[in-house]
Design an enzyme around this catalytic site. Structure first.
Site, PDB file in Angstrom:
ATOM      1  N   MET A  18       0.781  -1.332  -0.075  1.00 13.50           N
ATOM      2  CA  MET A  18      -0.048   0.181   0.110  1.00 13.50           C
ATOM      3  C   MET A  18       0.813   1.156  -0.150  1.00 13.50           C
ATOM      4  O   MET A  18       0.687   2.065  -0.818  1.00 13.50           O
ATOM      5  CB  MET A  18      -1.006   0.057   1.333  1.00 13.50           C
ATOM      6  CG  MET A  18      -2.130  -0.792   1.297  1.00 13.50           C
ATOM      7  SD  MET A  18      -3.338  -0.603   2.357  1.00 13.50           S
ATOM      8  CE  MET A  18      -2.449  -1.082   4.010  1.00 13.50           C
ATOM      9  N   CYS A  19       1.666   1.337   0.860  1.00 14.18           N
ATOM     10  CA  CYS A  19       2.536   2.639   1.307  1.00 14.18           C
ATOM     11  C   CYS A  19       1.606   3.761   1.761  1.00 14.18           C
ATOM     12  O   CYS A  19       0.394   3.883   1.390  1.00 14.18           O
ATOM     13  CB  CYS A  19       3.067   3.119  -0.206  1.00 14.18           C
ATOM     14  SG  CYS A  19       4.645   1.923  -0.728  1.00 14.18           S
TER      15      CYS A  19
END
Lengths: 242, 302
Positions: B1-2
């Protein structure tokens, strides 16, 4: 401060006039959801300091009224079965995903995929909704006061989507059924989605939906869109495409 | 995701709080990518000073003592450059009153193995592997003042979990880029940039984006034009935040799969992957909060 009422003391603690307040600044979301799953019909709940937390008020299966006093994160009021959830703020991705019945009302904006795969009930968004609003809707009614993003009502199967603002690109792409009403402009229609005549019965249906959402827009100002039903059947001319 | 958290402070009276605000934002997005993190701070007293270039080197250990590094760099620079080295967490900062090109040359001659992760007069970049909050604490983010800040928590998808693969990517003076998503044609764009003489430090797809933006800016694009061009050349799903000495920009891909939310007040503009990162900012209740439109470039200047 946590003011979450223990489930066993709910009957004495909760009255119709005084909603049970759950303050999420000091209480986990899991306790809120568990308490809501244990709740009885007729109860009122207020969620204070939601802070954009995810999965608020999911899976409610009692006729309760829940007010989220602030912004909600992802998947708020998902799998909603009964009662009403009101968000006094914005809602994140996946609002009221797979709603079955009851109603969910967001006073601000909603992010992407609002009411995705909803089977029933009513979702009202006073502000704008992001991309893919009502994607794969299966019976839910959605009323958006503002604009909706691209790919909304993608593969919609049943239900009604009302947009009082503008719609983004590829509205109703690969739509099976469902009726779409848009008051403003439509950036583009997706595959097999076409404009259709707005007849008396549609105006009546629209008036009912707008009234349910607490809106005063004139139904005659909307255009109706739906499936051209060209994708329903295999077409031999397309055989080389597979 | 980050996870991305970025903050530009319009009201100078908030500058002393830059680090603590950014730290509180970062703590809410750790779930989105707990394998490594990077920070960039702008105009932070003690780390950066006007008229001096600063290079951020990956790692606290450059294979020699701080004194030896300082002496080695100073020997290659004019006598009035006043080279100075300080270690901040896992980052070594080398500063001197010369242009960055000259400083890069002196540092790479002194420590040929050094990995330069930031450069410029206004920015310090810090990266490490591990829990993002520990990385922020280790670098003392909480106490840092500044005009802008950027942080990124990474969930590695396109390249290895290494400190060098952490964001932000800072490949030109005072330019930083962080990315949530992936570029699907980064290999092609990398080859094309290499053909134009651009040199890469890592296999990371985000570095391609950063090198592309730097190359466009060098050719005379404004930041907005560079990001519009990036949208035409790089394919994939992404939300990007780019900062320069005095600007911040946000852009999402045209399909807008990756989240982003922006809050604007008279005092600041803040961007994060999710609202919960913004929830603790001062005056957030009265901020203008919106999601950036797909494919549209937003820029703000100090």
């Amino acid at each position: 401060m946590v003011t979450l009422t223990a489930p066993e003391s709910l009957e004495t603690a909760v009255t119709a006039e005084a909603p049970t307040v759950v303050d999420l600044s000091g209480s986990p979301v899991r306790s809120l959801n568990q308490a809501l799953h244990n709740a009885a019909d007729g109860q009122s709940w207020t969620v204070a300091n939601p802070g954009g937390k995810h999965s608020l008020a999911v899976g409610i299966n009692a006729d309760v009224s829940v007010t989220i006093d602030g912004h909600a994160g992802y998947y708020a009021a998902g799998m909603h079965q009964k009662g009403t959830v009101t968000v006094n703020g914005n809602a994140g991705v996946g609002l009221a995903e797979n709603i079955m019945s009851g109603s969910v009302h967001v006073k601000g904006d909603a992010s992407q995929s609002a009411a995705a795969t909803g089977h029933g009930g009513l979702v009202v968004i006073d502000g704008n909704a992001g991309a893919r609003c009502g994607i794969s809707m299966k019976g839910v009614d959605i009323v958006v006061g503002g604009n909706i993003g691209h790919m909304s009502a993608f593969m919609a199967q049943a239900g009604r989507l009302v947009v009082c603002g503008d719609a983004g690109d590829a509205l109703g792409d690969s739509i099976y059924e469902a009726r779409i009403y848009v008051k403003g402009t439509v950036a583009s229609l997706g595959a097999d989605c076409v404009e259709k005549p707005l007849r008396e019965e549609h105006i009546a249906e629209l008036a009912e939906l707008l009234a349910a959402a607490g809106r005063t827009d004139n139904p005659a100002d909307f255009k109706r869109y739906g499936s051209a039903r060209n994708l329903y059947h295999f077409h031999v001319d397309n055989s080389t495409a597979y | 995701m980050c996870g991305i958290a970025a903050l530009q402070l319009r009201n100078p009276s908030l500058h002393p709080k830059m680090g603590s605000l950014l730290s509180s934002m970062l703590c809410q997005i750790v779930d989105r990518g707990p394998d490594s993190a990077g920070l960039a701070v702008y105009n932070t007293p003690g780390l950066l000073s006007p008229g001096r270039s600063t290079l951020s080197l990956l790692g606290r250990d450059q294979g020699m003592t701080t004194a030896a590094l300082t002496a080695g760099v100073a020997a290659l620079l004019p006598s009035d450059a006043a080279a100075a080295v300080q270690v901040v967490g896992d980052t070594t900062l080398v500063g001197a009153a010369v242009g960055t090109d000259l400083l890069v040359k002196a540092v790479t001659e002194t420590v040929p193995a050094a990995t330069i992760i930031g450069r410029g007069e206004h920015v310090a970049v810090m990266k490490s592997v591990g829990h993002p909050m520990e990385i922020a604490a280790h670098h003392g983010l909480e106490a840092m003042a500044g005009s802008q800040g950027l942080s990124h928590t990474r969930m590695a998808t396109e390249s290895a979990v290494t400190a060098g693969g952490s964001h932000p990517f800072s490949v030109a003076d005072d330019l930083c880029l962080v990315h949530n998503g992936s570029f699907s044609n980064h290999a092609t764009v990398r080859r094309n940039l290499k053909r134009e003489g651009v040199v890469f430090d890592s296999e990371n797809d985000t570095e391609v984006g950063a090198r592309y933006v730097a190359s466009r800016l060098q050719q005379g694009d404004t930041l907005e034009e560079a990001l519009v061009n990036l949208g035409n050349v790089l394919d994939g799903f992404y939300t990007l935040v780019v900062t320069t000495a005095d600007s911040m920009a946000v852009v999402r891909d045209p399909i807008a799969c990756k989240p982003a939310i922006i809050a604007e007040t008279e005092d600041y503009v803040a961007m994060a992957s999710e609202y919960r990162a913004l929830a603790g900012l001062p005056g957030i209740d009265n901020a203008r909060i919106f999601e950036p439109e797909p494919g549209k470039v937003y820029t703000w200047s100090l």
